[in-house]
Design a protein around this motif. Sequence first.
Motif, PDB file in Angstrom:
ATOM      1  N   PHE A  97      42.402  38.792  28.614  1.00 37.13           N
ATOM      2  CA  PHE A  97      42.359  39.690  29.769  1.00 37.13           C
ATOM      3  C   PHE A  97      41.121  40.589  29.718  1.00 37.13           C
ATOM      4  O   PHE A  97      40.541  40.915  30.756  1.00 37.13           O
ATOM      5  N   ALA A  98      40.711  40.987  28.516  1.00 32.04           N
ATOM      6  CA  ALA A  98      39.484  41.781  28.385  1.00 32.04           C
ATOM      7  C   ALA A  98      38.270  40.973  28.842  1.00 32.04           C
ATOM      8  O   ALA A  98      37.373  41.497  29.512  1.00 32.04           O
ATOM      9  N   HIS A  99      38.239  39.691  28.492  1.00 34.66           N
ATOM     10  CA  HIS A  99      37.143  38.834  28.936  1.00 34.66           C
ATOM     11  C   HIS A  99      37.153  38.680  30.459  1.00 34.66           C
ATOM     12  O   HIS A  99      36.092  38.654  31.090  1.00 34.66           O
ATOM     13  N   SER A 100      38.362  38.602  31.036  1.00 30.93           N
ATOM     14  CA  SER A 100      38.453  38.522  32.494  1.00 30.93           C
ATOM     15  C   SER A 100      37.916  39.788  33.152  1.00 30.93           C
ATOM     16  O   SER A 100      37.290  39.731  34.209  1.00 30.93           O
ATOM     17  N   ALA A 101      38.155  40.937  32.511  1.00 29.77           N
ATOM     18  CA  ALA A 101      37.623  42.193  33.040  1.00 29.77           C
ATOM     19  C   ALA A 101      36.099  42.171  33.048  1.00 29.77           C
ATOM     20  O   ALA A 101      35.457  42.650  33.993  1.00 29.77           O
ATOM     21  N   VAL A 102      35.508  41.602  31.991  1.00 29.95           N
ATOM     22  CA  VAL A 102      34.047  41.467  31.956  1.00 29.95           C
ATOM     23  C   VAL A 102      33.580  40.531  33.058  1.00 29.95           C
ATOM     24  O   VAL A 102      32.593  40.806  33.761  1.00 29.95           O
TER      25      VAL A 102
END
Length: 272
Positions: A59-64
């Motif tokens: 999910f953090a990568h999706s935020a990026v």
Amino acid sequence: IGWLYVLPGLLFYGLFTLAPLLHTVYLSLFSWDGLTAKTWVGLANYGEALHDSVLRSAFAHSAVLIGFYAVIPVMIGLLLTAALTRTKIRGFRFFRTTLFLPQLIAGVVIAQAFAWVYDASGPLNRLLDLLGLGSLVRPWLGDFTWALPSIGVIGSWVTFGLCMVLFVAGVQKIPLELYDAARVDGAGAFREFFAVTLPGLRNEILVAFVLTTINALRSFDIIYNTTAGGPGNTTIVPSMYMYQNAFLFNRVGYAAAIATELALAIFILAAI
């Protein structure tokens, strides 16, 4: 009588959208390998998801990626719209069509093309060598630091044309009198854009942000065909992690829980 006209659409929506969604939620309540009998576990899959460090990273990568898929394309789209609508440009339709073309190309094709561009002996590294920037040469999609931004750049290239087309269409409905009044008041191009164009595109910007954010959250094909979530898990996203659990780890119930959480995240962001 009016509801009869929308009934066919509602039937297709219920059959191909709501029914699979509800079935996914149902599967998320079981431990199931996709072959043997299901075992009821209730909300245990969701409890595991809350403590799954890989899922949090996804999910953090999706935020990026939202920054690359949504923020940057919207900014580029606004810049191009300001340039293309400020003055008459010969070949305007050609430029608009060309910049929109990435939206019409299959994600698999785009992924393979950029895999070639990013290759260790590909055009990008060769160009850097020719410019005397050999220190920047690297296997972009295999680099732990640059793999995710490299995929993000692909997303920016794919989606900025969509934003531009939305904004160009929106500019055409802004009354010309507002531009004339701004110019009479001595507004330059910069002030005209922020005083007239940007407020007039408020709804189009909202639509562009919703569409591109959803694309960022559900991105799968480009990642699957470039890095498959690697190197390590540096480019893993929820959709990729869901696929791995369902088809590689045989954890269909847990994959369904991830899919439900991803759908919920998309609904919340779209609502906001």
